[in-house]
Scaffold this motif. Sequence first.
Motif, PDB file in Angstrom:
ATOM      1  N   TYR A   1      30.623   2.309  78.824  1.00 23.38           N
ATOM      2  CA  TYR A   1      30.220   2.839  80.124  1.00 23.38           C
ATOM      3  C   TYR A   1      28.926   2.152  80.531  1.00 23.38           C
ATOM      4  CZ  TYR A   1      33.533   6.390  78.677  1.00 23.38           C
ATOM      5  OH  TYR A   1      34.668   7.043  78.240  1.00 23.38           O
ATOM      6  N   LEU A   2      28.950   1.493  81.678  1.00 23.88           N
ATOM      7  CA  LEU A   2      27.768   0.825  82.220  1.00 23.88           C
ATOM      8  C   LEU A   2      27.286   1.568  83.455  1.00 23.88           C
ATOM      9  CD1 LEU A   2      28.865  -2.926  82.023  1.00 23.88           C
ATOM     10  CD2 LEU A   2      27.229  -1.739  80.539  1.00 23.88           C
ATOM     11  N   ALA A   3      25.991   1.815  83.523  1.00 24.76           N
ATOM     12  CA  ALA A   3      25.426   2.462  84.705  1.00 24.76           C
ATOM     13  C   ALA A   3      25.563   1.552  85.923  1.00 24.76           C
ATOM     14  CB  ALA A   3      23.963   2.824  84.468  1.00 24.76           C
ATOM     15  N   ASP A   4      25.517   0.237  85.680  1.00 24.74           N
ATOM     16  CA  ASP A   4      25.642  -0.758  86.746  1.00 24.74           C
ATOM     17  C   ASP A   4      26.566  -1.865  86.250  1.00 24.74           C
ATOM     18  OD1 ASP A   4      25.385  -2.823  88.596  1.00 24.74           O
ATOM     19  OD2 ASP A   4      23.195  -2.784  88.611  1.00 24.74           O
ATOM     20  N   ILE A   5      27.722  -2.013  86.874  1.00 23.32           N
ATOM     21  CA  ILE A   5      28.686  -3.025  86.430  1.00 23.32           C
ATOM     22  C   ILE A   5      28.099  -4.430  86.539  1.00 23.32           C
ATOM     23  CG2 ILE A   5      29.918  -3.423  88.609  1.00 23.32           C
ATOM     24  CD1 ILE A   5      31.547  -2.879  85.150  1.00 23.32           C
TER      25      ILE A   5
ATOM     26  N   ASP B   1      25.595  -5.308  85.085  1.00 24.02           N
ATOM     27  CA  ASP B   1      25.087  -5.588  83.744  1.00 24.02           C
ATOM     28  C   ASP B   1      26.185  -6.035  82.774  1.00 24.02           C
ATOM     29  OD1 ASP B   1      22.388  -5.069  84.200  1.00 24.02           O
ATOM     30  OD2 ASP B   1      22.594  -2.926  83.745  1.00 24.02           O
ATOM     31  N   PHE B   2      27.399  -6.223  83.280  1.00 27.26           N
ATOM     32  CA  PHE B   2      28.545  -6.581  82.443  1.00 27.26           C
ATOM     33  C   PHE B   2      28.282  -7.832  81.606  1.00 27.26           C
ATOM     34  CE2 PHE B   2      32.983  -8.276  82.003  1.00 27.26           C
ATOM     35  CZ  PHE B   2      33.512  -7.234  81.261  1.00 27.26           C
TER      36      PHE B   2
ATOM     37  N   THR C   1      35.875  -1.243  79.766  1.00 36.20           N
ATOM     38  CA  THR C   1      34.508  -1.146  80.285  1.00 36.20           C
ATOM     39  C   THR C   1      34.590  -0.657  81.718  1.00 36.20           C
ATOM     40  OG1 THR C   1      33.845  -3.016  78.909  1.00 36.20           O
ATOM     41  CG2 THR C   1      32.354  -2.401  80.702  1.00 36.20           C
TER      42      THR C   1
ATOM     43  N   GLU D   1      32.188   1.291  85.096  1.00 34.21           N
ATOM     44  CA  GLU D   1      30.900   1.714  85.641  1.00 34.21           C
ATOM     45  C   GLU D   1      30.925   3.231  85.744  1.00 34.21           C
ATOM     46  OE1 GLU D   1      28.156  -0.056  89.055  1.00 34.21           O
ATOM     47  OE2 GLU D   1      29.895   0.999  89.884  1.00 34.21           O
TER      48      GLU D   1
ATOM     49  N   ARG E   1      28.117   6.933  86.046  1.00 36.94           N
ATOM     50  CA  ARG E   1      26.782   7.540  86.063  1.00 36.94           C
ATOM     51  C   ARG E   1      26.567   8.165  84.693  1.00 36.94           C
ATOM     52  NH1 ARG E   1      25.642  11.765  90.597  1.00 36.94           N
ATOM     53  NH2 ARG E   1      26.638  10.055  91.694  1.00 36.94           N
TER      54      ARG E   1
ATOM     55  N   LYS F   1      21.348   2.392  80.384  1.00 44.31           N
ATOM     56  CA  LYS F   1      22.146   1.349  81.030  1.00 44.31           C
ATOM     57  C   LYS F   1      23.559   1.257  80.447  1.00 44.31           C
ATOM     58  CE  LYS F   1      18.048  -1.541  81.920  1.00 44.31           C
ATOM     59  NZ  LYS F   1      17.757  -0.879  83.146  1.00 44.31           N
TER      60      LYS F   1
END
Length: 131
Positions: free
Chosen positions: A83-87, A89-90, A111, A113, A115, A122
Amino acid sequence: MPAQVFGLRYAPTSRSCHDQRIEAGPRMSEASIHNGVIYLAGQVADDASVDIETQTRQVLAAIDALLAAAGSDKTRILRAQIYLADIGDFAGMNRAWDAWVVPGNAPSRATVEARLAKSEWKVEIVVTAAV
């Protein structure tokens, strides 16, 4: 009495001699083991002030420690959910992941995105592995 492995509490639960919890707390356990499979809770960075690669490395180190406490390791991971807070950052997350994963032993992975529970986190990673 729980055993200590890498500083983590590890003990059978009252349900069955085959069910164990690692770092069991009042709300959740960091990991549960059932029928030779370890299910990790979502792991997040210890230091949320750092960049995505560093947070990912911290999360992967926590995963290594929990797997080791159960007698497993990253080559036995069956599935990873990231889980990424902001994709955005992939790519940074993948740099840390690619340096960590053992070639030829990459697990199934998703993977998305999302909250996360704390805005400074992150990345959160959940894994399931064979023991």
